[in-house]
Scaffold this motif. Structure first.
Motif, PDB file in Angstrom:
ATOM      1  N   PHE A  72     108.236  61.528  -0.613  1.00  0.00           N
ATOM      2  CA  PHE A  72     108.646  61.820  -1.985  1.00  0.00           C
ATOM      3  C   PHE A  72     109.672  60.813  -2.514  1.00  0.00           C
ATOM      4  O   PHE A  72     110.202  60.976  -3.610  1.00  0.00           O
ATOM      5  N   SER A  73     109.957  59.767  -1.726  1.00  0.00           N
ATOM      6  CA  SER A  73     111.004  58.811  -2.092  1.00  0.00           C
ATOM      7  C   SER A  73     110.699  58.098  -3.401  1.00  0.00           C
ATOM      8  O   SER A  73     111.613  57.746  -4.152  1.00  0.00           O
ATOM      9  N   THR A  74     109.414  57.877  -3.702  1.00  0.00           N
ATOM     10  CA  THR A  74     109.065  57.167  -4.936  1.00  0.00           C
ATOM     11  C   THR A  74     109.403  57.976  -6.175  1.00  0.00           C
ATOM     12  O   THR A  74     109.528  57.417  -7.265  1.00  0.00           O
ATOM     13  N   ALA A  75     109.561  59.310  -6.032  1.00  0.00           N
ATOM     14  CA  ALA A  75     109.885  60.174  -7.174  1.00  0.00           C
ATOM     15  C   ALA A  75     111.373  60.474  -7.264  1.00  0.00           C
ATOM     16  O   ALA A  75     111.798  61.223  -8.149  1.00  0.00           O
ATOM     17  N   ALA A  76     112.163  59.887  -6.374  1.00  0.00           N
ATOM     18  CA  ALA A  76     113.588  60.221  -6.309  1.00  0.00           C
ATOM     19  C   ALA A  76     114.450  59.396  -7.249  1.00  0.00           C
ATOM     20  O   ALA A  76     115.665  59.591  -7.287  1.00  0.00           O
ATOM     21  N   SER A  77     113.877  58.503  -7.981  1.00  0.00           N
ATOM     22  CA  SER A  77     114.660  57.702  -8.916  1.00  0.00           C
ATOM     23  C   SER A  77     113.925  57.636 -10.250  1.00  0.00           C
ATOM     24  O   SER A  77     112.694  57.697 -10.317  1.00  0.00           O
ATOM     25  N   GLY A  78     114.707  57.519 -11.313  1.00  0.00           N
ATOM     26  CA  GLY A  78     114.125  57.474 -12.650  1.00  0.00           C
ATOM     27  C   GLY A  78     115.156  57.828 -13.694  1.00  0.00           C
ATOM     28  O   GLY A  78     116.360  57.895 -13.411  1.00  0.00           O
ATOM     29  N   ASN A  79     114.728  58.073 -14.901  1.00  0.00           N
ATOM     30  CA  ASN A  79     115.613  58.415 -16.009  1.00  0.00           C
ATOM     31  C   ASN A  79     115.295  59.825 -16.507  1.00  0.00           C
ATOM     32  O   ASN A  79     114.120  60.195 -16.640  1.00  0.00           O
ATOM     33  N   PHE A 164     103.934  67.730 -16.304  1.00  0.00           N
ATOM     34  CA  PHE A 164     104.873  66.842 -15.612  1.00  0.00           C
ATOM     35  C   PHE A 164     104.227  66.400 -14.300  1.00  0.00           C
ATOM     36  O   PHE A 164     103.768  67.236 -13.518  1.00  0.00           O
ATOM     37  N   THR A 165     104.215  65.081 -14.065  1.00  0.00           N
ATOM     38  CA  THR A 165     103.598  64.538 -12.855  1.00  0.00           C
ATOM     39  C   THR A 165     104.611  63.704 -12.083  1.00  0.00           C
ATOM     40  O   THR A 165     105.257  62.820 -12.646  1.00  0.00           O
ATOM     41  N   ALA A 166     104.742  63.993 -10.791  1.00  0.00           N
ATOM     42  CA  ALA A 166     105.601  63.207  -9.894  1.00  0.00           C
ATOM     43  C   ALA A 166     104.704  62.595  -8.818  1.00  0.00           C
ATOM     44  O   ALA A 166     104.021  63.318  -8.078  1.00  0.00           O
ATOM     45  N   GLY A 171     100.362  61.220  -2.541  1.00  0.00           N
ATOM     46  CA  GLY A 171      99.721  62.170  -3.452  1.00  0.00           C
ATOM     47  C   GLY A 171     100.573  62.405  -4.688  1.00  0.00           C
ATOM     48  O   GLY A 171     101.235  61.487  -5.196  1.00  0.00           O
ATOM     49  N   SER A 172     100.602  63.670  -5.155  1.00  0.00           N
ATOM     50  CA  SER A 172     101.345  63.970  -6.374  1.00  0.00           C
ATOM     51  C   SER A 172     101.643  65.462  -6.477  1.00  0.00           C
ATOM     52  O   SER A 172     101.024  66.296  -5.809  1.00  0.00           O
ATOM     53  N   ILE A 173     102.604  65.770  -7.329  1.00  0.00           N
ATOM     54  CA  ILE A 173     102.918  67.149  -7.717  1.00  0.00           C
ATOM     55  C   ILE A 173     102.820  67.223  -9.232  1.00  0.00           C
ATOM     56  O   ILE A 173     103.384  66.383  -9.941  1.00  0.00           O
ATOM     57  N   LYS A 174     102.111  68.238  -9.724  1.00  0.00           N
ATOM     58  CA  LYS A 174     101.982  68.438 -11.167  1.00  0.00           C
ATOM     59  C   LYS A 174     102.476  69.832 -11.549  1.00  0.00           C
ATOM     60  O   LYS A 174     102.162  70.811 -10.881  1.00  0.00           O
ATOM     61  N   ARG A 175     103.246  69.888 -12.625  1.00  0.00           N
ATOM     62  CA  ARG A 175     103.674  71.155 -13.208  1.00  0.00           C
ATOM     63  C   ARG A 175     103.170  71.184 -14.645  1.00  0.00           C
ATOM     64  O   ARG A 175     103.606  70.369 -15.467  1.00  0.00           O
ATOM     65  N   THR A 176     102.266  72.114 -14.936  1.00  0.00           N
ATOM     66  CA  THR A 176     101.663  72.194 -16.261  1.00  0.00           C
ATOM     67  C   THR A 176     102.082  73.491 -16.935  1.00  0.00           C
ATOM     68  O   THR A 176     101.816  74.584 -16.424  1.00  0.00           O
ATOM     69  N   SER A 193      98.629  67.649  -4.399  1.00  0.00           N
ATOM     70  CA  SER A 193      97.467  66.973  -3.808  1.00  0.00           C
ATOM     71  C   SER A 193      97.945  65.842  -2.913  1.00  0.00           C
ATOM     72  O   SER A 193      98.870  65.106  -3.259  1.00  0.00           O
ATOM     73  N   GLY A 194      97.320  65.747  -1.751  1.00  0.00           N
ATOM     74  CA  GLY A 194      97.594  64.644  -0.830  1.00  0.00           C
ATOM     75  C   GLY A 194      98.974  64.639  -0.226  1.00  0.00           C
ATOM     76  O   GLY A 194      99.439  63.583   0.214  1.00  0.00           O
ATOM     77  N   LEU A 195      99.660  65.765  -0.174  1.00  0.00           N
ATOM     78  CA  LEU A 195     101.002  65.811   0.417  1.00  0.00           C
ATOM     79  C   LEU A 195     100.886  66.073   1.913  1.00  0.00           C
ATOM     80  O   LEU A 195     100.434  67.137   2.333  1.00  0.00           O
ATOM     81  N   ASN A 196     101.313  65.105   2.701  1.00  0.00           N
ATOM     82  CA  ASN A 196     101.151  65.197   4.155  1.00  0.00           C
ATOM     83  C   ASN A 196     102.324  65.864   4.852  1.00  0.00           C
ATOM     84  O   ASN A 196     102.185  66.317   5.993  1.00  0.00           O
TER      85      ASN A 196
END
Length: 597
Positions: A72-79, A164-166, A171-176, A193-196
């Protein structure tokens, strides 16, 4: 100036020029000199400025995120950004950090101080969804999501959809979220999806909320605020409304949980069920919030998906009834023996009248008139029964003179007299008893009716709370520190009605005085209750008084006496009924046991 002096001045000037050229050039500044200079030049103004945080190089930050969050490190940074869903009733604001709810505004309502009604905000509440991973429990609020908006339909109604997509490394996490027009319900779908690295196919929801004060009367608000929940097996329950602190670990799966206030509710509803639920509520020592509530729930992931919904809206019975099973229980309609009056009669009658009248004082008057008209046959029978008792009072007085020292014999002879004259002692009371469910039903309906909130009538600025005309500099026990005018009018009308009723029934002894004690008692009880309730009872008393005065004009005591005499002749040789025989035997047995003791 002589020649020597001139030569000396020239040589002195030459020395100064040479010295300044070769020896006065600036020297390099050392670390120590730089530090000293900085400290000397530092001022309070410069110290007050926030210092910039030194950011780590991207490579180092990425390495730390990888160690802490794994895939999940790729989703840990942003604005972080704020984005909203809105219809004509509610505005819900979300943060891209977590894809979580941050603010809920009910657009049709205002607080007691006429400010926008914010049911939930970031300062008073937090909602946290956690997943279990190989790195331990991770909160979705730690990740940054990318938002996208679209439109759809829900039950043939237009709806807005916010996704919202992370992205993760695998894979990914989506909250709709979906918000339909004209609805207070916000539905949510969570898809993974695809979370190991997931170690548990469930999501833990932590919801904490310091319920914001929406009403002026904080005492009444706290009394009506508590956590409700409904199990998948169909059992409704709630935490104690009177206790300062209460908590419960619910053993059975739960269908929904609601943070219920007096007039508004925030609810969390599962599509199937929450497998584990822990609830708590605490009354704070300050007045910044009504109650502090928390709920921890487990939402199962089925094939990587989970569905639930929120309700953010008013405690309107008809609206809540359409949300989910038994969600309307967030409106207290009273105990089972009176709740049917509110659910099936008063609520429907109230909403029908709302379509034609905008003044709620007039609506209350019309409700009284309609109910009194409906119950008029019972009122008439009650009056006739009391008139019969008044007519036969001379016979009863003769029995008292003859058997006054023998209560058992007195009761036996009274029963015999009633049978001969065709009079029932309960004929005047039974119709009144049948009307009691309507009187008690109002005791629950008006304090919980959001329709009356901030509605004025006559001198009452808000029918949902007491109509104070005088604020006392002290507090009277069980009464309060104010005077409610509608309550006073209700008390006076009840005393007048009691006096009139005593004249009709020729009441004597304790029963005569009891009728005067009850109105005074209710004056203390109802002084802090909503003005609408006292006004209803006041109007009801006046209409009842008018009905009996009208009936009196058409009922002739002489004709009732003639009918009683006819019954006396008709029943002169009539045998005792089985009920009367058993009653006399029971009275004799009771008297015998009394003498033995």
């Amino acid at each position: 100036m002589d020649r020597n002096q001139a030569t000396g001045l020239i040589l002195f000037a030459a020395v100064l020029l040479i010295y300044s050229f070769f020896f006065s050039s600036p020297e390099p500044v050392t670390d120590e000199q730089n530090t000293t200079t900085t400290e000397v030049q530092s001022t309070p103004e410069s110290q007050a400025k926030p210092q910039e945080t030194l950011s780590l190089p991207d490579s180092i930050q990425a390495l730390q995120n990888q160690q802490q969050f794994g895939e999940f490190s790729t989703a840990a940074s942003g604005n972080e950004e704020m984005i909203s869903l809105e219809n004509d009733l509610v505005k819900i604001t979300f943060s891209t950090k977590g894809g979580e709810i941050k603010n809920v505004e009910l657009k049709e309502f205002k607080t007691w101080s006429k400010e926008p009604l914010i049911l939930l905000d970031e300062q008073s509440a937090s909602i946290d969804y956690q997943i279990q991973t190989s790195k331990g429990p991770l909160s979705l609020n730690q990740f940054y999501f990318t938002p996208s908006k679209s439109t759809t339909t829900v039950d043939e109604a237009a709806a807005q959809q916010l996704t919202f997509t992370a992205k993760t490394t695998s894979g990914s996490i989506k909250r709709t979220y979906t918000l339909a027009d004209g609805k207070y319900i916000l539905s949510q779908n969570i898809a993974t999806s695809g979370l190991n690295s997931l170690t548990d196919q469930s999501i833990t929801i932590n919801w904490q909320d310091k319920l914001k004060r929406q009403e002026a009367d904080i005492k009444e608000s706290r009394r009506k605020t508590y956590v409700n929940f409904y199990t998948s097996e169909g059992d409704y329950d709630y935490l104690s409304a009177s206790s300062d602190t209460d908590q419960e670990q619910v053993a059975n799966p739960v269908k929904w949980v609601a943070f219920k206030q007096r007039f508004f509710t925030s609810g969390l509803i599962a599509e199937n069920q929450f497998s584990s639920t822990s609830l708590e509520q605490v009354v704070p020592t300050d007045t910044m919030s009504i109650k502090d509530m928390s709920a921890t729930l487990a939402l199962d992931l089925n094939n990587g998906q989970a569905n639930n919904s929120y309700y953010f809206g008013p405690n309107n019975y008809k609206i809540l009834k359409k949300v989910t099973a038994d969600f309307e229980k967030n409106v207290d309609m009273g105990y089972f023996f009176v709740s049917w009056v509110n659910k099936y009669i008063i609520v429907n009658l109230f909403h029908v009248l709302e379509k034609f009248f905008s003044n709620y004082g007039i609506i209350i008057v019309l409700i009284v008139l309609i109910i009194k008209l409906f119950l008029f046959p019972l009122t008439y029978k009650s009056y006739i029964g009391m008139a019969k008792m008044r007519v036969i009072k001379p016979e009863i007085d003769q029995l008292k003179e003859k058997y006054g020292d023998d209560p058992t014999k007195m009761q036996q002879e009274q029963m015999k007299l009633f049978g001969q004259l065709g009079v029932s002692p309960i004929s005047g009371c039974l119709p009144m008893v049948l009307q009691m469910p309507f009187l008690f039903a109002m005791f629950f309906f008006f304090p919980n009716s959001i329709e009356l909130r901030q509605e004025s009538f006559l001198w009452a600025s808000d029918l949902s709370t007491y109509d104070s005309i005088i604020n006392l500099p002290f507090t009277i026990p069980f009464y309060g520190n104010h005077v409610s005018l509608f309550t006073l009018l209700m008390t006076v009308s009840q005393i007048v009605y009691t006096r009139f009723n005593n004249q009709l029934t020729a009441a004597q002894g304790p029963m005569k005085n009891l009728g005067y004690i009850m109105p005074v008692t209710f004056m203390f009880v109802l002084n802090s209750y909503p003005a609408a309730l006292s006004f209803y009872y006041f109007v009801s008393n006046m209409v009842t008084f008018g009905q009996q005065a009208l009936i009196k004009q058409f009922v002739d005591d002489d004709k009732i006496r003639e009918k009683v005499e006819a019954n006396k002749k008709k029943n002169a040789n009539k045998k005792k009924s089985k009920f009367q025989s058993r009653l006399e035997e029971a009275m004799k047995a009771a008297e015998s046991n009394k003498k033995k003791k």
